[in-house]
Design a protein around this motif. Structure first.
Motif, short mmCIF file in Angstrom:
data_model
loop_
_atom_site.label_atom_id
_atom_site.label_comp_id
_atom_site.label_asym_id
_atom_site.label_seq_id
_atom_site.Cartn_x
_atom_site.Cartn_y
_atom_site.Cartn_z
N ASN A 132 10.82 4.73 -12.00
CA ASN A 132 9.36 4.59 -12.05
C ASN A 132 8.78 3.90 -10.81
O ASN A 132 7.57 3.70 -10.73
N ARG A 133 9.62 3.53 -9.88
CA ARG A 133 9.14 2.86 -8.66
C ARG A 133 8.59 3.90 -7.68
O ARG A 133 9.30 4.82 -7.29
N ASP A 134 7.35 3.74 -7.30
CA ASP A 134 6.77 4.66 -6.31
C ASP A 134 6.41 3.96 -5.01
O ASP A 134 6.05 4.58 -4.03
N TRP A 135 6.48 2.65 -4.99
CA TRP A 135 6.30 1.81 -3.81
C TRP A 135 4.93 1.95 -3.15
O TRP A 135 4.77 1.70 -1.97
N ASN A 136 3.94 2.37 -3.92
CA ASN A 136 2.57 2.33 -3.42
C ASN A 136 1.64 2.05 -4.57
O ASN A 136 1.98 2.25 -5.73
N GLY A 137 0.47 1.53 -4.27
CA GLY A 137 -0.51 1.19 -5.29
C GLY A 137 -1.48 0.17 -4.75
O GLY A 137 -1.78 0.17 -3.56
N SER A 138 -1.96 -0.72 -5.63
CA SER A 138 -2.87 -1.77 -5.17
C SER A 138 -2.68 -3.02 -6.02
O SER A 138 -2.26 -2.94 -7.18
N VAL A 139 -2.96 -4.15 -5.42
CA VAL A 139 -2.91 -5.45 -6.08
C VAL A 139 -4.24 -6.13 -5.80
O VAL A 139 -4.62 -6.29 -4.64
N LEU A 140 -4.95 -6.47 -6.86
CA LEU A 140 -6.27 -7.10 -6.74
C LEU A 140 -7.20 -6.29 -5.83
O LEU A 140 -7.98 -6.83 -5.06
N GLY A 141 -7.09 -4.97 -5.91
CA GLY A 141 -7.93 -4.09 -5.11
C GLY A 141 -7.46 -3.88 -3.69
O GLY A 141 -8.09 -3.14 -2.93
N VAL A 142 -6.36 -4.50 -3.29
CA VAL A 142 -5.82 -4.34 -1.94
C VAL A 142 -4.70 -3.31 -1.98
O VAL A 142 -3.71 -3.50 -2.69
N PRO A 143 -4.83 -2.21 -1.24
CA PRO A 143 -3.80 -1.17 -1.29
C PRO A 143 -2.53 -1.58 -0.56
O PRO A 143 -2.57 -2.35 0.41
N TYR A 144 -1.41 -1.06 -1.05
CA TYR A 144 -0.14 -1.24 -0.35
C TYR A 144 0.63 0.06 -0.41
O TYR A 144 0.44 0.88 -1.31
N ASP A 145 1.47 0.27 0.58
CA ASP A 145 2.33 1.45 0.62
C ASP A 145 3.59 1.07 1.38
O ASP A 145 3.55 0.81 2.58
N TYR A 146 4.70 0.99 0.66
CA TYR A 146 5.97 0.61 1.27
C TYR A 146 6.91 1.81 1.45
O TYR A 146 8.07 1.63 1.77
N ARG A 147 6.40 3.02 1.25
CA ARG A 147 7.22 4.21 1.48
C ARG A 147 7.35 4.43 2.99
O ARG A 147 6.48 4.02 3.77
N LEU A 148 8.45 5.07 3.38
CA LEU A 148 8.58 5.42 4.79
C LEU A 148 7.44 6.36 5.16
O LEU A 148 7.15 7.30 4.41
N PRO A 149 6.78 6.12 6.28
CA PRO A 149 5.65 6.98 6.64
C PRO A 149 6.13 8.37 7.04
O PRO A 149 7.22 8.55 7.56
N THR A 150 5.29 9.33 6.75
CA THR A 150 5.55 10.71 7.19
C THR A 150 4.40 11.12 8.11
O THR A 150 3.32 10.51 8.08
N VAL A 151 4.63 12.14 8.89
CA VAL A 151 3.57 12.63 9.78
C VAL A 151 2.39 13.10 8.95
O VAL A 151 1.23 12.81 9.28
N ASP A 152 2.66 13.80 7.86
CA ASP A 152 1.57 14.29 7.01
C ASP A 152 0.72 13.15 6.45
O ASP A 152 -0.51 13.22 6.45
N ARG A 153 1.36 12.09 5.98
CA ARG A 153 0.62 10.96 5.44
C ARG A 153 -0.14 10.23 6.54
O ARG A 153 -1.27 9.79 6.34
#
Length: 90
Positions: free
Chosen positions: A30-51
């Protein structure tokens, strides 16, 4: 100014820690490593060119400030900045 920088750094670190703790508290599938905490977004996935392109140069997203590609916080949709400048100049 230094105090504001320390406060900002503390809040950013707190959001980062809460995000990681939240992800590690989930079942591995269930870990997707992206989302938000207190309205602050985070993304810990490896970046892709498309993203990267979808966040930094996206004509389909009208927002100027969008979630960051990797890490905590926001980044700028440069396409929309360019478009707004063109509208001001025209």
């Amino acid at each position: 100014m230094a105090r504001k920088n320390r406060i900002f750094g503390f809040v950013a670190a707190l959001v980062a820690v809460v995000a990681v703790v939240d992800q590690l508290g989930r079942k591995p599938e269930n870990r997707d490593w992206n989302g938000s905490v207190l309205g602050v977004p985070y993304d810990y996935r490896l970046p892709t060119v498309d993203r990267l392109v979808a966040r930094v140069w996206n004509p389909d997203d009208e927002r100027i400030v969008v979630p960051i590609v990797i890490g905590v916080g926001w980044t700028i949709n440069l396409y929309q900045v360019k478009r707004k400048i063109q509208l001001l100049i025209a």
